[in-house]
Each structure stands twice: as structure tokens, then as C-alpha cells.
Motif scaffolding. Sequence first.
Motif, PDB file in Angstrom:
ATOM      1  N   GLY A 163       0.800  -1.214   0.000  1.00 22.37           N
ATOM      2  CA  GLY A 163       0.000   0.000   0.000  1.00 22.37           C
ATOM      3  C   GLY A 163       0.825   1.253   0.000  1.00 22.37           C
ATOM      4  N   LEU A 164       0.131   2.351   0.193  1.00 20.64           N
ATOM      5  CA  LEU A 164       0.739   3.670   0.300  1.00 20.64           C
ATOM      6  C   LEU A 164       0.274   4.304   1.606  1.00 20.64           C
ATOM      7  N   ILE A 165       1.202   4.855   2.359  1.00 21.71           N
ATOM      8  CA  ILE A 165       0.872   5.613   3.552  1.00 21.71           C
ATOM      9  C   ILE A 165       0.849   7.091   3.171  1.00 21.71           C
ATOM     10  N   LEU A 166      -0.297   7.719   3.357  1.00 25.90           N
ATOM     11  CA  LEU A 166      -0.428   9.146   3.099  1.00 25.90           C
ATOM     12  C   LEU A 166      -0.284   9.858   4.438  1.00 25.90           C
ATOM     13  N   ARG A 167       0.847  10.504   4.609  1.00 27.95           N
ATOM     14  CA  ARG A 167       1.107  11.206   5.870  1.00 27.95           C
ATOM     15  C   ARG A 167       0.904  12.705   5.679  1.00 27.95           C
ATOM     16  N   SER A 168       0.046  13.270   6.513  1.00 29.19           N
ATOM     17  CA  SER A 168      -0.256  14.696   6.453  1.00 29.19           C
ATOM     18  C   SER A 168       0.105  15.324   7.787  1.00 29.19           C
ATOM     19  N   ILE A 176       4.142   7.437   1.160  1.00 30.78           N
ATOM     20  CA  ILE A 176       5.231   6.539   1.519  1.00 30.78           C
ATOM     21  C   ILE A 176       4.847   5.122   1.086  1.00 30.78           C
ATOM     22  N   PRO A 177       5.483   4.562   0.049  1.00 34.67           N
ATOM     23  CA  PRO A 177       5.202   3.169  -0.320  1.00 34.67           C
ATOM     24  C   PRO A 177       5.601   2.231   0.822  1.00 34.67           C
ATOM     25  N   ARG A 178       4.691   1.336   1.185  1.00 33.85           N
ATOM     26  CA  ARG A 178       4.917   0.519   2.384  1.00 33.85           C
ATOM     27  C   ARG A 178       4.191  -0.817   2.260  1.00 33.85           C
ATOM     28  N   ILE A 179       4.865  -1.884   2.625  1.00 38.57           N
ATOM     29  CA  ILE A 179       4.219  -3.180   2.778  1.00 38.57           C
ATOM     30  C   ILE A 179       3.910  -3.358   4.254  1.00 38.57           C
ATOM     31  N   CYS A 180       2.632  -3.389   4.593  1.00 38.70           N
ATOM     32  CA  CYS A 180       2.174  -3.484   5.988  1.00 38.70           C
ATOM     33  C   CYS A 180       1.278  -4.704   6.123  1.00 38.70           C
ATOM     34  N   HIS A 181       1.691  -5.658   6.893  1.00 43.03           N
ATOM     35  CA  HIS A 181       0.891  -6.861   7.064  1.00 43.03           C
ATOM     36  C   HIS A 181      -0.258  -6.617   8.046  1.00 43.03           C
ATOM     37  N   ASN A 182      -1.452  -7.020   7.613  1.00 44.90           N
ATOM     38  CA  ASN A 182      -2.666  -6.927   8.430  1.00 44.90           C
ATOM     39  C   ASN A 182      -2.981  -5.502   8.869  1.00 44.90           C
ATOM     40  N   ALA A 183      -2.749  -4.553   7.968  1.00 43.56           N
ATOM     41  CA  ALA A 183      -3.326  -3.225   8.180  1.00 43.56           C
ATOM     42  C   ALA A 183      -4.840  -3.359   8.008  1.00 43.56           C
ATOM     43  N   THR A 184      -5.607  -2.407   8.477  1.00 45.86           N
ATOM     44  CA  THR A 184      -7.061  -2.561   8.409  1.00 45.86           C
ATOM     45  C   THR A 184      -7.584  -2.457   6.982  1.00 45.86           C
ATOM     46  N   ALA A 185      -6.974  -1.602   6.168  1.00 43.66           N
ATOM     47  CA  ALA A 185      -7.456  -1.430   4.793  1.00 43.66           C
ATOM     48  C   ALA A 185      -7.108  -2.650   3.955  1.00 43.66           C
ATOM     49  N   ALA A 186      -8.080  -3.128   3.156  1.00 49.27           N
ATOM     50  CA  ALA A 186      -7.890  -4.258   2.243  1.00 49.27           C
ATOM     51  C   ALA A 186      -7.560  -5.558   2.979  1.00 49.27           C
ATOM     52  N   MET A 235       2.458   4.556  12.096  1.00 51.87           N
ATOM     53  CA  MET A 235       2.569   3.853  10.823  1.00 51.87           C
ATOM     54  C   MET A 235       2.729   2.362  11.039  1.00 51.87           C
ATOM     55  N   GLY A 236       3.313   1.966  12.155  1.00 53.44           N
ATOM     56  CA  GLY A 236       3.446   0.562  12.474  1.00 53.44           C
ATOM     57  C   GLY A 236       4.579  -0.112  11.724  1.00 53.44           C
ATOM     58  N   PRO A 237       4.810  -1.387  12.002  1.00 55.95           N
ATOM     59  CA  PRO A 237       5.889  -2.102  11.320  1.00 55.95           C
ATOM     60  C   PRO A 237       5.565  -2.324   9.847  1.00 55.95           C
ATOM     61  N   GLY A 238       6.613  -2.481   9.065  1.00 55.91           N
ATOM     62  CA  GLY A 238       6.408  -2.722   7.642  1.00 55.91           C
ATOM     63  C   GLY A 238       7.717  -2.678   6.890  1.00 55.91           C
ATOM     64  N   LEU A 239       7.614  -2.797   5.577  1.00 53.93           N
ATOM     65  CA  LEU A 239       8.776  -2.801   4.706  1.00 53.93           C
ATOM     66  C   LEU A 239       8.619  -1.736   3.635  1.00 53.93           C
ATOM     67  N   PRO A 240       9.678  -0.984   3.343  1.00 53.31           N
ATOM     68  CA  PRO A 240       9.587   0.011   2.283  1.00 53.31           C
ATOM     69  C   PRO A 240       9.652  -0.651   0.906  1.00 53.31           C
ATOM     70  N   TRP A 241       9.058   0.000  -0.064  1.00 52.23           N
ATOM     71  CA  TRP A 241       9.256  -0.385  -1.455  1.00 52.23           C
ATOM     72  C   TRP A 241       9.299   0.875  -2.293  1.00 52.23           C
ATOM     73  N   GLN A 242       9.777   0.766  -3.525  1.00 49.45           N
ATOM     74  CA  GLN A 242      10.075   1.951  -4.315  1.00 49.45           C
ATOM     75  C   GLN A 242       9.089   2.133  -5.461  1.00 49.45           C
ATOM     76  N   LEU A 243       8.737   3.393  -5.716  1.00 48.26           N
ATOM     77  CA  LEU A 243       7.859   3.748  -6.820  1.00 48.26           C
ATOM     78  C   LEU A 243       8.199   5.183  -7.219  1.00 48.26           C
ATOM     79  N   ASP A 244       8.641   5.373  -8.478  1.00 48.37           N
ATOM     80  CA  ASP A 244       9.014   6.728  -8.884  1.00 48.37           C
ATOM     81  C   ASP A 244       7.761   7.584  -9.082  1.00 48.37           C
ATOM     82  N   GLU A 245       7.943   8.886  -9.191  1.00 47.30           N
ATOM     83  CA  GLU A 245       6.812   9.812  -9.198  1.00 47.30           C
ATOM     84  C   GLU A 245       5.886   9.580 -10.383  1.00 47.30           C
ATOM     85  N   GLU A 246       6.439   9.311 -11.556  1.00 53.47           N
ATOM     86  CA  GLU A 246       5.601   9.091 -12.729  1.00 53.47           C
ATOM     87  C   GLU A 246       4.739   7.843 -12.555  1.00 53.47           C
ATOM     88  N   ALA A 247       5.362   6.776 -12.081  1.00 56.04           N
ATOM     89  CA  ALA A 247       4.605   5.549 -11.847  1.00 56.04           C
ATOM     90  C   ALA A 247       3.582   5.729 -10.736  1.00 56.04           C
TER      91      ALA A 247
END
Length: 270
Positions: A163-168, A176-186, A235-247
Motif C-alpha cells: 500500500g501507500l501511507i499518506l502522511r499529512s 510513503i510506499p509501504r508493505i504493511c501486514h494486516n493493516a485494516t485497509a484491504a 505507521m506501524g511495522p512494515g517494509l519500504p518499497w520503491q515507486l518513482d513519481e511518474e509511476a
Amino acid sequence: MRVQMLGLCRFSYVGMRGYQVEHESYDERRAYLYDPQRLARRWFWFTEIALPAWRMQTDPDFTLVVMTGPDLPEPYLGRLRDLEAEIPQLKLELVPPMKYHLKACRAAVAPHIDPSADVIGHFRHDDDDAVAVNYIEAARKDFRRVKGLWKAEGKLSLDYSRGLILRSEKGKVRLIPRICHNATAALTIFLPPDADETALNYDHSKLAQWMPGVAVTRPLMFVRTLHGDNDSGDMGPGLPWQLDEEALNRQISARFGLRPQWLEKIAAGL
């Protein structure tokens, strides 16, 4: 095997339990949740982030119950009624304040359970998060692949982790691209139709205590927001992943029905 997909979205429901932010009295909780500025922000998140993808689901066979109190201030109660009339899958449930939050959630969901279904795919959806436009379709398809696990215990969690974490914060918004196991969304909890529980009965961070679980780490499936109104801002535990701005711009449009300019709009509206 017929799977009913049934979700619960709490919109400023005044109950004395079920939230991490605590209050001493009902009046204090009500004043906090119904603060006009807070309600305006919640409506903004709900309509700008959550609703676009629910309108665009590739599988329209689902129910999303929006739970709130019968005294929700106008214009928001009227707006929710208008949305119920506009979106066939959205069902509004006005639940009076109840001492036990899980019973209140069950009261909201119970009228919408299809007793002819073999399995209920319960999900909770926070009013400021988003799921991808194919979440319902993917959950049904992936459940069929692993239904043997469900048959063994009558409970199963299916977790879309990418997923993506939208931090405001402080007037700035970033993704913030993030792999989060058992987040509530999805996250879907598959239960029998006669079960007394909903997705809210299970602490999403401790699901392994109660059921087997399957994690699907592709594709991008959710946006989770973190801001000043969150019940939990971690934000909780998780793993980062990469995604450029265009993608990233392509993904937020294709996966969530959000325009590339949405971050600027959000920043301007906060």
C-alpha cells in the motif's frame, strides 16, 4: 461457493468503546466526534479518498455499511442519506450509542448478512482510507484459491499488504510506499454467515491468535492516511518499497480513481 463481501465503515459513531482515544463521558466523546471542524475534515477524507474507488469497483457485488449515530449533525446526516440513494452498495445504519462497541458494530452489520451465502467476507473500512478498484474482485478470486484453509477452521484472513501511507502533517502531504501486514485497509476476515463476529471483533495486529492467514503482497491495494484526526497515528511495522513519481501518478489514478493533482488538493483543504 457463494461469498458475500460485507464491509463496515464507522463515520463518527459515538460509542464509549472501540477507539484508542478515550473519553470520560458520553458528552465528552460526542463533543469530540461532532466538533464542526473535525466533521468537515472527516467528510473531506471520506469523499475525496475513500469513495472514488468504492464507486468504481470492478465487482459491484458488495455491501458497505456506513454506521453513524441518529443525531449526527446536519448537513452530514443528510449527505449520507443522499449517498445511500446514489450508491446501491452503500447502506446507512443509524445506531444509538451503545456501551459495548462490538455489539453496536454487530447491530449495524446484522441486517445486511445474506443467510444464503456460504461465506461472509467481512472487512472494516476507515472513512479516510482507500482500497483499490479491484479489491472486491480480487478478494473473491483469491479466497477460491485458498478456501481449503477456511474449511479447516471456519475462519481465514486474507491480507493485501502492499500500500501507500499518506502522511499529512504541518500542512505538508507525502506518500510513503509501504508493505504493511494486516493493516485494516484491504484486509478481509472470512467467517460463516451465522457467526456472531464481524471484522471488528479481531485485533488486526494479532490475527494469528485466532485464524490462519494468507498475505498477498502484489499488487498495490490500499492507501492509509495518517493525520491529526487519526485514532492511531502510528505507521506501524512494515517494509519500504520503491515507486518513482511518474509511476506513482499512474497508480493512484488507475488503482484508486484519484487524480494526480489530489495531493495538492488535500494539502489545500487541510
